[in-house]
Design a protein around this motif. Sequence first.
Motif, PDB file in Angstrom:
ATOM      1  N   PHE A  81       0.832  -1.204   0.000  1.00 36.22           N
ATOM      2  CA  PHE A  81       0.000   0.000   0.000  1.00 36.22           C
ATOM      3  C   PHE A  81       0.867   1.254   0.000  1.00 36.22           C
ATOM      4  O   PHE A  81       0.627   2.198  -0.765  1.00 36.22           O
ATOM      5  CB  PHE A  81      -0.926  -0.034   1.217  1.00 36.22           C
ATOM      6  CG  PHE A  81      -1.818   1.165   1.362  1.00 36.22           C
ATOM      7  CD1 PHE A  81      -2.688   1.536   0.357  1.00 36.22           C
ATOM      8  CD2 PHE A  81      -1.796   1.922   2.522  1.00 36.22           C
ATOM      9  CE1 PHE A  81      -3.519   2.641   0.490  1.00 36.22           C
ATOM     10  CE2 PHE A  81      -2.614   3.021   2.681  1.00 36.22           C
ATOM     11  CZ  PHE A  81      -3.473   3.379   1.657  1.00 36.22           C
ATOM     12  N   LEU A  82       1.904   1.275   0.842  1.00 34.48           N
ATOM     13  CA  LEU A  82       2.824   2.408   0.847  1.00 34.48           C
ATOM     14  C   LEU A  82       3.517   2.539  -0.504  1.00 34.48           C
ATOM     15  O   LEU A  82       3.708   3.660  -1.014  1.00 34.48           O
ATOM     16  CB  LEU A  82       3.861   2.243   1.957  1.00 34.48           C
ATOM     17  CG  LEU A  82       3.367   2.437   3.391  1.00 34.48           C
ATOM     18  CD1 LEU A  82       4.465   2.074   4.386  1.00 34.48           C
ATOM     19  CD2 LEU A  82       2.901   3.871   3.636  1.00 34.48           C
ATOM     20  N   ASP A  83       3.866   1.407  -1.101  1.00 34.20           N
ATOM     21  CA  ASP A  83       4.469   1.449  -2.431  1.00 34.20           C
ATOM     22  C   ASP A  83       3.520   2.092  -3.441  1.00 34.20           C
ATOM     23  O   ASP A  83       3.928   2.918  -4.269  1.00 34.20           O
ATOM     24  CB  ASP A  83       4.821   0.039  -2.911  1.00 34.20           C
ATOM     25  CG  ASP A  83       6.038  -0.541  -2.206  1.00 34.20           C
ATOM     26  OD1 ASP A  83       6.796   0.232  -1.583  1.00 34.20           O
ATOM     27  OD2 ASP A  83       6.220  -1.777  -2.288  1.00 34.20           O
ATOM     28  N   GLU A  84       2.238   1.718  -3.386  1.00 41.21           N
ATOM     29  CA  GLU A  84       1.283   2.236  -4.363  1.00 41.21           C
ATOM     30  C   GLU A  84       1.003   3.721  -4.163  1.00 41.21           C
ATOM     31  O   GLU A  84       0.731   4.446  -5.132  1.00 41.21           O
ATOM     32  CB  GLU A  84      -0.023   1.438  -4.318  1.00 41.21           C
ATOM     33  CG  GLU A  84       0.113  -0.003  -4.770  1.00 41.21           C
ATOM     34  CD  GLU A  84       0.606  -0.142  -6.209  1.00 41.21           C
ATOM     35  OE1 GLU A  84       0.451   0.817  -6.997  1.00 41.21           O
ATOM     36  OE2 GLU A  84       1.154  -1.211  -6.540  1.00 41.21           O
ATOM     37  N   LEU A  85       1.061   4.194  -2.930  1.00 39.33           N
ATOM     38  CA  LEU A  85       0.927   5.635  -2.700  1.00 39.33           C
ATOM     39  C   LEU A  85       2.014   6.398  -3.449  1.00 39.33           C
ATOM     40  O   LEU A  85       1.803   7.517  -3.932  1.00 39.33           O
ATOM     41  CB  LEU A  85       1.013   5.949  -1.202  1.00 39.33           C
ATOM     42  CG  LEU A  85      -0.155   5.511  -0.329  1.00 39.33           C
ATOM     43  CD1 LEU A  85       0.193   5.680   1.145  1.00 39.33           C
ATOM     44  CD2 LEU A  85      -1.427   6.294  -0.663  1.00 39.33           C
ATOM     45  N   TYR A  86       3.169   5.773  -3.547  1.00 34.11           N
ATOM     46  CA  TYR A  86       4.302   6.359  -4.265  1.00 34.11           C
ATOM     47  C   TYR A  86       4.204   6.135  -5.777  1.00 34.11           C
ATOM     48  O   TYR A  86       4.514   7.019  -6.580  1.00 34.11           O
ATOM     49  CB  TYR A  86       5.604   5.750  -3.727  1.00 34.11           C
ATOM     50  CG  TYR A  86       6.849   6.157  -4.471  1.00 34.11           C
ATOM     51  CD1 TYR A  86       7.454   7.389  -4.237  1.00 34.11           C
ATOM     52  CD2 TYR A  86       7.422   5.298  -5.411  1.00 34.11           C
ATOM     53  CE1 TYR A  86       8.603   7.756  -4.928  1.00 34.11           C
ATOM     54  CE2 TYR A  86       8.566   5.658  -6.098  1.00 34.11           C
ATOM     55  CZ  TYR A  86       9.151   6.889  -5.850  1.00 34.11           C
ATOM     56  OH  TYR A  86      10.284   7.255  -6.534  1.00 34.11           O
ATOM     57  N   LEU A  87       3.762   4.938  -6.186  1.00 33.81           N
ATOM     58  CA  LEU A  87       3.822   4.540  -7.584  1.00 33.81           C
ATOM     59  C   LEU A  87       2.656   5.034  -8.431  1.00 33.81           C
ATOM     60  O   LEU A  87       2.799   5.197  -9.655  1.00 33.81           O
ATOM     61  CB  LEU A  87       3.890   3.007  -7.688  1.00 33.81           C
ATOM     62  CG  LEU A  87       5.169   2.353  -7.166  1.00 33.81           C
ATOM     63  CD1 LEU A  87       4.996   0.846  -7.083  1.00 33.81           C
ATOM     64  CD2 LEU A  87       6.358   2.729  -8.042  1.00 33.81           C
ATOM     65  N   LEU A  88       1.486   5.251  -7.839  1.00 30.55           N
ATOM     66  CA  LEU A  88       0.318   5.657  -8.622  1.00 30.55           C
ATOM     67  C   LEU A  88       0.623   6.966  -9.347  1.00 30.55           C
ATOM     68  O   LEU A  88       0.951   7.976  -8.718  1.00 30.55           O
ATOM     69  CB  LEU A  88      -0.899   5.833  -7.722  1.00 30.55           C
ATOM     70  CG  LEU A  88      -2.211   6.142  -8.456  1.00 30.55           C
ATOM     71  CD1 LEU A  88      -2.790   4.860  -9.054  1.00 30.55           C
ATOM     72  CD2 LEU A  88      -3.235   6.782  -7.529  1.00 30.55           C
ATOM     73  N   SER A  89       0.513   6.958 -10.650  1.00 30.67           N
ATOM     74  CA  SER A  89       0.795   8.180 -11.411  1.00 30.67           C
ATOM     75  C   SER A  89      -0.390   9.137 -11.318  1.00 30.67           C
ATOM     76  O   SER A  89      -1.530   8.731 -11.078  1.00 30.67           O
ATOM     77  CB  SER A  89       1.067   7.835 -12.872  1.00 30.67           C
ATOM     78  OG  SER A  89      -0.115   7.395 -13.517  1.00 30.67           O
ATOM     79  N   ALA A  90      -0.112  10.401 -11.534  1.00 31.09           N
ATOM     80  CA  ALA A  90      -1.173  11.406 -11.497  1.00 31.09           C
ATOM     81  C   ALA A  90      -2.260  11.088 -12.516  1.00 31.09           C
ATOM     82  O   ALA A  90      -3.456  11.267 -12.251  1.00 31.09           O
ATOM     83  CB  ALA A  90      -0.579  12.792 -11.748  1.00 31.09           C
ATOM     84  N   GLU A  91      -1.853  10.603 -13.692  1.00 29.96           N
ATOM     85  CA  GLU A  91      -2.819  10.305 -14.752  1.00 29.96           C
ATOM     86  C   GLU A  91      -3.765   9.168 -14.372  1.00 29.96           C
ATOM     87  O   GLU A  91      -4.863   9.052 -14.932  1.00 29.96           O
ATOM     88  CB  GLU A  91      -2.072   9.954 -16.045  1.00 29.96           C
ATOM     89  CG  GLU A  91      -1.357  11.119 -16.700  1.00 29.96           C
ATOM     90  CD  GLU A  91      -0.101  11.541 -15.966  1.00 29.96           C
ATOM     91  OE1 GLU A  91       0.354  12.685 -16.185  1.00 29.96           O
ATOM     92  OE2 GLU A  91       0.432  10.728 -15.170  1.00 29.96           O
ATOM     93  N   GLU A  92      -3.346   8.318 -13.442  1.00 30.11           N
ATOM     94  CA  GLU A  92      -4.187   7.196 -13.019  1.00 30.11           C
ATOM     95  C   GLU A  92      -5.191   7.580 -11.938  1.00 30.11           C
ATOM     96  O   GLU A  92      -6.036   6.768 -11.569  1.00 30.11           O
ATOM     97  CB  GLU A  92      -3.298   6.053 -12.505  1.00 30.11           C
ATOM     98  CG  GLU A  92      -2.483   5.389 -13.597  1.00 30.11           C
ATOM     99  CD  GLU A  92      -1.489   4.385 -13.043  1.00 30.11           C
ATOM    100  OE1 GLU A  92      -1.592   3.191 -13.401  1.00 30.11           O
ATOM    101  OE2 GLU A  92      -0.616   4.786 -12.240  1.00 30.11           O
ATOM    102  N   LEU A  93      -5.103   8.797 -11.436  1.00 29.48           N
ATOM    103  CA  LEU A  93      -6.046   9.247 -10.414  1.00 29.48           C
ATOM    104  C   LEU A  93      -7.335   9.688 -11.103  1.00 29.48           C
ATOM    105  O   LEU A  93      -7.469  10.807 -11.590  1.00 29.48           O
ATOM    106  CB  LEU A  93      -5.450  10.395  -9.597  1.00 29.48           C
ATOM    107  CG  LEU A  93      -6.320  10.950  -8.464  1.00 29.48           C
ATOM    108  CD1 LEU A  93      -6.768   9.843  -7.513  1.00 29.48           C
ATOM    109  CD2 LEU A  93      -5.577  12.044  -7.698  1.00 29.48           C
TER     110      LEU A  93
END
Length: 276
Positions: free
Chosen positions: A246-258
């Motif tokens: 989960f901490l990794d995904e907070l970092y990895l999620l790109s702005a475009e994927e929000l």
Amino acid sequence: MTKLPNLLKDIRLKKPLIHHMTNQVTMNFLANGILAAGGSPMMAHHYEEAEEAVMAADALILNIGTVEPDLVKGMILAGKKAKSSEIPVVLDPVGAGLSSLRKTAVSEIIDEVSPNVICGNAAEIAFLSGEQWSGKGVDGSLAEDSSELARFAANQLNCLVSITGKEDILSDGTETMVIRGGHEMLSYVTGTGCLSTSLIGLFLAKSVTTDLTSFERMAGALTYLGLCAERAVSAARGPGSFQTAFLDELYLLSAEELDETGRWETVHGGKSNEQS
């Protein structure tokens, strides 16, 4: 809402400082979560430095999970200074109805500070809004319609309200929205509810540039958390590995994927009427 990616981009560019006066159980997790998301955490608790510290911040988080009188004193000092300087204040009333100490503390904070946002579970929000509190501890739930409760509480408390749970409910007293997504694994990791509050503070950060309303920014924060949880589950074997993923995904999620598509539903209409 195409502006959400730009909001996250600006957060990661400016790395806003989020001042936490929070509980000792989840402090490390919140600090790591804010760092991973793109912000900078500060954990300055003592009342003798609270007013000075908050002046360097872009948002203030008040969390009464491990409450004590000196901490409440500091919260009120920091909160009043923040509001006078237009720094957003977000309150997490953890276990608000559990004890006389918590009841008194949260009432004083609301009366003295007037937070911009209050984020809690249904039992906590019901207690604050004057409804009968039927929950137990910090995991209480109510049978009532949470959307009606959120709308009532926002009007009663004169602020934006978020009720976190299986579905997140947001209201400003006029508009009420349901946010769908996330994963039940969030409930097996201590601090994910507290992180909801921290991420709302991050998305409301004073230094961030956006045309979005505070209501929309709050919705964006919870959408971001839900998306990251969904992505983390595929890499997890249980709560321990989920927390790391989960901490990794907070970092990895790109702005475009929000993207809020299919996640947001307005259940009470009307243009968002933000509280000060």
